[in-house]
Each structure stands twice: as C-alpha cells, then as structure tokens.
Design a protein around this motif. Structure first.
Motif, PDB file in Angstrom:
ATOM      1  N   ALA A   1      -3.804   2.054  -4.841  1.00 60.10           N
ATOM      2  CA  ALA A   1      -2.904   1.412  -5.798  1.00 60.10           C
ATOM      3  C   ALA A   1      -1.494   1.399  -5.234  1.00 60.10           C
ATOM      4  O   ALA A   1      -1.059   2.368  -4.609  1.00 60.10           O
ATOM      5  CB  ALA A   1      -2.941   2.167  -7.125  1.00 60.10           C
ATOM      6  N   LEU A   2      -0.783   0.293  -5.437  1.00 59.70           N
ATOM      7  CA  LEU A   2       0.622   0.204  -5.034  1.00 59.70           C
ATOM      8  C   LEU A   2       1.445  -0.278  -6.222  1.00 59.70           C
ATOM      9  O   LEU A   2       1.162  -1.337  -6.794  1.00 59.70           O
ATOM     10  CB  LEU A   2       0.796  -0.779  -3.868  1.00 59.70           C
ATOM     11  CG  LEU A   2       0.196  -0.396  -2.509  1.00 59.70           C
ATOM     12  CD1 LEU A   2       0.417  -1.530  -1.499  1.00 59.70           C
ATOM     13  CD2 LEU A   2       0.796   0.908  -1.978  1.00 59.70           C
ATOM     14  N   MET A   3       2.457   0.492  -6.579  1.00 56.93           N
ATOM     15  CA  MET A   3       3.354   0.078  -7.664  1.00 56.93           C
ATOM     16  C   MET A   3       4.120  -1.182  -7.237  1.00 56.93           C
ATOM     17  O   MET A   3       4.523  -1.301  -6.084  1.00 56.93           O
ATOM     18  CB  MET A   3       4.375   1.182  -7.961  1.00 56.93           C
ATOM     19  CG  MET A   3       3.848   2.347  -8.764  1.00 56.93           C
ATOM     20  SD  MET A   3       3.472   1.916 -10.478  1.00 56.93           S
ATOM     21  CE  MET A   3       5.110   1.500 -11.113  1.00 56.93           C
ATOM     22  N   THR A   4       4.333  -2.097  -8.169  1.00 61.19           N
ATOM     23  CA  THR A   4       5.136  -3.289  -7.892  1.00 61.19           C
ATOM     24  C   THR A   4       6.143  -3.478  -9.036  1.00 61.19           C
ATOM     25  O   THR A   4       6.047  -2.807 -10.060  1.00 61.19           O
ATOM     26  CB  THR A   4       4.266  -4.565  -7.792  1.00 61.19           C
ATOM     27  OG1 THR A   4       3.536  -4.719  -9.012  1.00 61.19           O
ATOM     28  CG2 THR A   4       3.299  -4.487  -6.627  1.00 61.19           C
ATOM     29  N   THR A   5       7.074  -4.410  -8.834  1.00 61.21           N
ATOM     30  CA  THR A   5       8.099  -4.604  -9.856  1.00 61.21           C
ATOM     31  C   THR A   5       7.583  -5.405 -11.054  1.00 61.21           C
ATOM     32  O   THR A   5       8.239  -5.466 -12.078  1.00 61.21           O
ATOM     33  CB  THR A   5       9.332  -5.301  -9.263  1.00 61.21           C
ATOM     34  OG1 THR A   5       8.867  -6.365  -8.454  1.00 61.21           O
ATOM     35  CG2 THR A   5      10.133  -4.360  -8.394  1.00 61.21           C
ATOM     36  N   SER A   6       6.407  -6.023 -10.913  1.00 60.12           N
ATOM     37  CA  SER A   6       5.786  -6.750 -12.022  1.00 60.12           C
ATOM     38  C   SER A   6       4.349  -7.082 -11.652  1.00 60.12           C
ATOM     39  O   SER A   6       3.956  -6.956 -10.487  1.00 60.12           O
ATOM     40  CB  SER A   6       6.547  -8.053 -12.316  1.00 60.12           C
ATOM     41  OG  SER A   6       6.454  -8.920 -11.198  1.00 60.12           O
ATOM     42  N   CYS A   7       3.595  -7.535 -12.635  1.00 60.63           N
ATOM     43  CA  CYS A   7       2.246  -8.035 -12.359  1.00 60.63           C
ATOM     44  C   CYS A   7       2.354  -9.326 -11.564  1.00 60.63           C
ATOM     45  O   CYS A   7       1.556  -9.602 -10.675  1.00 60.63           O
ATOM     46  CB  CYS A   7       1.524  -8.270 -13.683  1.00 60.63           C
ATOM     47  SG  CYS A   7      -0.098  -9.004 -13.515  1.00 60.63           S
ATOM     48  N   THR A   8       3.378 -10.121 -11.872  1.00 61.08           N
ATOM     49  CA  THR A   8       3.626 -11.358 -11.129  1.00 61.08           C
ATOM     50  C   THR A   8       3.734 -11.047  -9.638  1.00 61.08           C
ATOM     51  O   THR A   8       3.123 -11.717  -8.800  1.00 61.08           O
ATOM     52  CB  THR A   8       4.928 -12.011 -11.638  1.00 61.08           C
ATOM     53  OG1 THR A   8       4.797 -12.240 -13.044  1.00 61.08           O
ATOM     54  CG2 THR A   8       5.233 -13.303 -10.931  1.00 61.08           C
ATOM     55  N   ASP A   9       4.500 -10.022  -9.300  1.00 58.75           N
ATOM     56  CA  ASP A   9       4.653  -9.607  -7.906  1.00 58.75           C
ATOM     57  C   ASP A   9       3.331  -9.146  -7.298  1.00 58.75           C
ATOM     58  O   ASP A   9       3.043  -9.434  -6.131  1.00 58.75           O
ATOM     59  CB  ASP A   9       5.668  -8.460  -7.806  1.00 58.75           C
ATOM     60  CG  ASP A   9       7.067  -8.981  -7.519  1.00 58.75           C
ATOM     61  OD1 ASP A   9       7.235 -10.200  -7.376  1.00 58.75           O
ATOM     62  OD2 ASP A   9       7.989  -8.153  -7.430  1.00 58.75           O
ATOM     63  N   ALA A  10       2.554  -8.415  -8.078  1.00 55.74           N
ATOM     64  CA  ALA A  10       1.262  -7.937  -7.567  1.00 55.74           C
ATOM     65  C   ALA A  10       0.361  -9.136  -7.250  1.00 55.74           C
ATOM     66  O   ALA A  10      -0.345  -9.164  -6.234  1.00 55.74           O
ATOM     67  CB  ALA A  10       0.605  -7.011  -8.575  1.00 55.74           C
ATOM     68  N   LEU A  11       0.405 -10.162  -8.102  1.00 56.95           N
ATOM     69  CA  LEU A  11      -0.387 -11.369  -7.862  1.00 56.95           C
ATOM     70  C   LEU A  11       0.119 -12.100  -6.612  1.00 56.95           C
ATOM     71  O   LEU A  11      -0.666 -12.617  -5.812  1.00 56.95           O
ATOM     72  CB  LEU A  11      -0.331 -12.295  -9.085  1.00 56.95           C
ATOM     73  CG  LEU A  11      -1.106 -11.811 -10.316  1.00 56.95           C
ATOM     74  CD1 LEU A  11      -0.687 -12.587 -11.561  1.00 56.95           C
ATOM     75  CD2 LEU A  11      -2.618 -11.930 -10.114  1.00 56.95           C
ATOM     76  N   GLU A  12       1.441 -12.115  -6.433  1.00 56.37           N
ATOM     77  CA  GLU A  12       2.005 -12.760  -5.235  1.00 56.37           C
ATOM     78  C   GLU A  12       1.581 -12.016  -3.976  1.00 56.37           C
ATOM     79  O   GLU A  12       1.266 -12.631  -2.943  1.00 56.37           O
ATOM     80  CB  GLU A  12       3.527 -12.846  -5.334  1.00 56.37           C
ATOM     81  CG  GLU A  12       3.964 -13.926  -6.300  1.00 56.37           C
ATOM     82  CD  GLU A  12       5.481 -14.022  -6.459  1.00 56.37           C
ATOM     83  OE1 GLU A  12       6.226 -13.649  -5.533  1.00 56.37           O
ATOM     84  OE2 GLU A  12       5.912 -14.468  -7.539  1.00 56.37           O
ATOM     85  N   MET A  13       1.559 -10.702  -4.043  1.00 57.30           N
ATOM     86  CA  MET A  13       1.089  -9.914  -2.895  1.00 57.30           C
ATOM     87  C   MET A  13      -0.373 -10.239  -2.597  1.00 57.30           C
ATOM     88  O   MET A  13      -0.775 -10.366  -1.439  1.00 57.30           O
ATOM     89  CB  MET A  13       1.215  -8.408  -3.188  1.00 57.30           C
ATOM     90  CG  MET A  13       2.616  -7.866  -3.048  1.00 57.30           C
ATOM     91  SD  MET A  13       2.637  -6.050  -3.256  1.00 57.30           S
ATOM     92  CE  MET A  13       1.848  -5.513  -1.729  1.00 57.30           C
ATOM     93  N   ALA A  14      -1.159 -10.368  -3.671  1.00 57.72           N
ATOM     94  CA  ALA A  14      -2.590 -10.668  -3.499  1.00 57.72           C
ATOM     95  C   ALA A  14      -2.767 -12.008  -2.786  1.00 57.72           C
ATOM     96  O   ALA A  14      -3.590 -12.146  -1.874  1.00 57.72           O
ATOM     97  CB  ALA A  14      -3.288 -10.670  -4.850  1.00 57.72           C
ATOM     98  N   ALA A  15      -1.962 -13.005  -3.177  1.00 54.31           N
ATOM     99  CA  ALA A  15      -2.076 -14.335  -2.570  1.00 54.31           C
ATOM    100  C   ALA A  15      -1.717 -14.285  -1.084  1.00 54.31           C
ATOM    101  O   ALA A  15      -2.344 -14.952  -0.258  1.00 54.31           O
ATOM    102  CB  ALA A  15      -1.179 -15.325  -3.308  1.00 54.31           C
ATOM    103  N   ILE A  16      -0.730 -13.452  -0.740  1.00 55.18           N
ATOM    104  CA  ILE A  16      -0.363 -13.294   0.682  1.00 55.18           C
ATOM    105  C   ILE A  16      -1.493 -12.582   1.426  1.00 55.18           C
ATOM    106  O   ILE A  16      -1.896 -12.977   2.521  1.00 55.18           O
ATOM    107  CB  ILE A  16       0.957 -12.495   0.824  1.00 55.18           C
ATOM    108  CG1 ILE A  16       2.131 -13.263   0.198  1.00 55.18           C
ATOM    109  CG2 ILE A  16       1.251 -12.193   2.298  1.00 55.18           C
ATOM    110  CD1 ILE A  16       3.445 -12.478   0.156  1.00 55.18           C
ATOM    111  N   LEU A  17      -2.024 -11.529   0.799  1.00 54.59           N
ATOM    112  CA  LEU A  17      -3.064 -10.721   1.459  1.00 54.59           C
ATOM    113  C   LEU A  17      -4.314 -11.517   1.802  1.00 54.59           C
ATOM    114  O   LEU A  17      -4.931 -11.302   2.844  1.00 54.59           O
ATOM    115  CB  LEU A  17      -3.444  -9.544   0.557  1.00 54.59           C
ATOM    116  CG  LEU A  17      -2.588  -8.297   0.713  1.00 54.59           C
ATOM    117  CD1 LEU A  17      -2.906  -7.302  -0.400  1.00 54.59           C
ATOM    118  CD2 LEU A  17      -2.820  -7.670   2.081  1.00 54.59           C
TER     119      LEU A  17
END
Ligand code: PLP
Length: 379
Positions: free
Chosen positions: A55-71
């Motif tokens: 698990a990695l903390m992010t500044t929002s769920c939006t950010d977590a989704l953006e990270m997922a799209a990059i990954l």
C-alpha cells in the motif's frame, strides 16, 4: 415555511479526538514531509488488515488512480472499460494518458456496472477494466478477474467508497475490496467512511509493480530505495509526480484507522435504521440491493425514485424542511466533456440512477430523531 427547523446537513466529518495528538507527534518527530512513521503505519494497516500486498499513501484517490494509469503504461489509443455511472476521477486518470473510455451500463437493480456486458466491449486495444464498487458494494470480482485473465487485461478497482467491504467468492472465501484487482484506489475525502480531509491510497497486489510504483510516487526518482540503503545515490529514473502526502495527513488518518471498527459499527446501525424506518414504503421508490457476493460497509444510504419528477418533488420537500439530501453522477457518457467520444450505445440504467437516485444525509453523528424527521418526509 418551516424555517425554524434545525438544518440537517448531508455530511458531517467525524473526529475521533485522537487526530490532534497524532499531529502533535508529527511535530515532535520533526518529520513533516511524507513517508515517515505515520505514512508507514497507515500503509501497514491496509496490508495487514485488508490483505493488500503493498500500500502507498497518496494525496487523493484521484492521484492513486493516476498512478495506476501510469503503472499499467496507458498509451494514446488504449481502451479502458468502466461504468458510466461514476465520479469523473475514475475516467480522468486514464484520459490524462490518452486512453479512450468504453462505458458500461449499470445493473438494473444495483448502480454498479453490469459485468455481463463487459466481454462484448473488449477489443484488441483494451488494456484494463476499472470496476467501481459503488456505495461500497462489490462488483462481481470473480467474473471480472476471469475476463481479465482470459483477455490479458489489468483490473484496477476504484475502491474509493469501499473501505472495509468485501467480496465473497463462490467457495465462501472472503476478500477485502481493493485486495483483488492488480491495483486499487481508496479515498479518505471527508465524505467517505474513514477520512483525512483529502487523502487516498494505492493498493498494489501484483508484485511486478512494487518497485516502479515507489519511483512514480517519489517524482520519478529512486529515493525510497536510497533511504532503505539499497542503492548509494538516487536520481531521476522514470516519470512520476508528487503523489506522496505529508505526515500530517497520515497522522490524522491513522487516528481514524484505529477507530474503524467503532465507526463502521455505528454507520451500519444508521444504515439499518434507515432501511427499517422505510420498510413498507416501496411504492414510489426502491432501495439499495446488495448482491449475495457483496457486503455492506454502510458508505451511503440512497433511494431510487420511480421518476425524475418524483425525485424533484422529494428533493424540494427536503429543502423546505431544511434537510440536505443530494443526487450525483451525471452519466459520464453524456457529459459535456466526453459525450462526443461515446459510441452511441444507450446506457439506460446509468441514466436511470443519474435521473432518479437520492442520497440521504449520512454521518456518524446522525441522530435517531433526525433519521425520523428525514424518513417522515418520505412517508
Ligand atoms: C470519492 C471518489 C473518488 C475520488 O476520491 P478523491 O480522494 O476525492 O480523489 C473517486 N471515485 C469514486 C467512486 C469516489 O466516490
């Protein structure tokens, strides 16, 4: 008309009382930026309690989704399948990387996406399926994971609303939402069950993403590995951004996480009370249905009016009684921004929820008396 009635808000953030103590601890630790004691405690909580591999903390769920799209390396032209009836962030994260969104209708009696329609929408360009666990109610993850395996796709769970909610497999096994897809995203926005004002978390269940996720998280550098002493200098190795929240956010969140059982139990009482108070009133509206493979984390209580006109009538009545009830999600396939890209399929159930769903006030401190006042209006 009845202006002397005490207002009932739609949401009221609940504080456990320990948030301030934790934040003071951050000051004492002299570590205000991210990835300190509390960041690790929050991440560890999600890994041990909910079986998320990393698990990695992010500044929002939006950010977590953006990270997922990059990954998952979304490139222009890639197709991503997701429900139309969802928050804009679910789609935006992939649009930012050039994806084309292919929308799925909701189920007839559940706002979550209709898994039976997914297979027909898969093409050679499809890269991922993004189930959204609306109201914390699980999508059929067994079906979705098996499609992903057959067609070699990634599954990214939008678990923004799905804290402490589960999918029950056919063999009886129970798994936390967010621990099943390759990647998942949680939200701690003040309207969710567990909050930090703004905040989110990326769940990573596929080991292949572990190292790169840390790099993207830390602005494209291998800083995390450096601080663990695995390498002797750190530098720019990939794309990335500032996804890591300050320790202050994680300290706040950790106070909430320690109280989660109490918070969840109280919310479930409120949810069941609504359901009971409204039993027998299903002529003009229908109630949430929870599929047998899903659990209820009491994220929200909604009703579905039998017509848009009836919804307007109810909302007006709430307003004159100083009660804040809301509706949400204009179907994304009809949005000003994206309707021109939609392939023209009618998504009748998504439209139905768009036009007829009402969310009733829902928060930890909502009293029985206020619930009576709210449901009396509906009666
Ligand atoms: C709240 C929510 C989000 C966004 O969460 P943030 O933490 O505000 O970015 C995304 N998807 C769904 C389904 C949500 O309910």
């Amino acid at each position: 008309m009845e202006e002397n009635l005490k207002p009932i808000p739609f949401n009221k953030p609940y504080l456990t009382g320990k948030e301030e103590l934790n934040i003071k601890q951050v000051f004492q630790n002299n570590h205000l930026s991210g990835n300190g004691e509390f960041t690790k405690k929050c991440q560890n909580f999600f890994e041990t309690k909910f079986g998320i591999k990393k698990a990695l903390m992010t500044t929002s769920c939006t950010d977590a989704l953006e990270m997922a799209a990059i990954l998952i390396d979304i490139k222009p032209g890639d197709e991503v399948i997701m429900p139309s009836y969802t928050f804009v962030s679910t789609a935006n994260a992939f649009i930012l990387r050039g994806a084309k969104i292919v929308f799925v209708d909701s189920k007839k009696n559940v706002p979550g996406m209709d898994e039976e329609q997914i297979e027909n929408l898969i093409t050679k360009k499809t890269k991922a399926i993004v189930p959204v666990h609306y109201a914390g109610v699980a999508c059929n993850m067994e079906k979705i994971m098996s499609l992903a395996q057959d067609y070699n796709l990634y599954v990214i769970e939008d678990a923004a609303q799905a804290f402490d909610s589960y999918y029950i497999f056919e063999n009886g096994e129970k798994k936390a939402l967010g621990s099943i897809g390759h990647l998942s995203a949680f939200s701690f926005h003040e309207t969710k069950n567990i909050i930090s004002g703004e905040g989110g978390l990326l769940g990573i269940n596929d080991k292949r993403f572990f190292d790169r996720a840390e790099v993207i998280w830390e602005k494209g550098t291998n800083r995390s590995a450096f601080f663990r002493g695995e390498i002797n200098k750190y530098g720019w190795v990939d794309i990335g951004s500032s996804f890591l929240p300050s320790e202050i956010i994680s300290a706040f969140l950790f106070a909430q996480l320690l109280e989660y059982e109490n918070i969840q139990a109280k919310r479930l009482l409120i949810w069941n009370n609504y359901r009971e108070l409204l039993s027998g009133f299903n002529e003009e509206f229908s109630f949430p249905e929870i599929p047998s493979f899903a659990t209820n984390n009491a994220h929200m209580f909604y009703i579905v009016a039998n017509s848009p006109e009836y919804r307007s009538k109810i909302l007006k009545k709430f307003k004159t009684n100083n009660i804040k009830a809301v509706f949400h999600y204009l179907s994304l396939h009809k949005s000003d921004f994206y309707n021109k890209n939609h392939d023209g399929r009618k998504l009748e159930n998504a439209d139905k929820y768009s036009n007829r769903l009402i969310r009733l006030p829902f928060y930890y401190e909502l009293s029985n008396a206020d619930q009576n006042r709210i449901t009396d209006i509906l009666k």
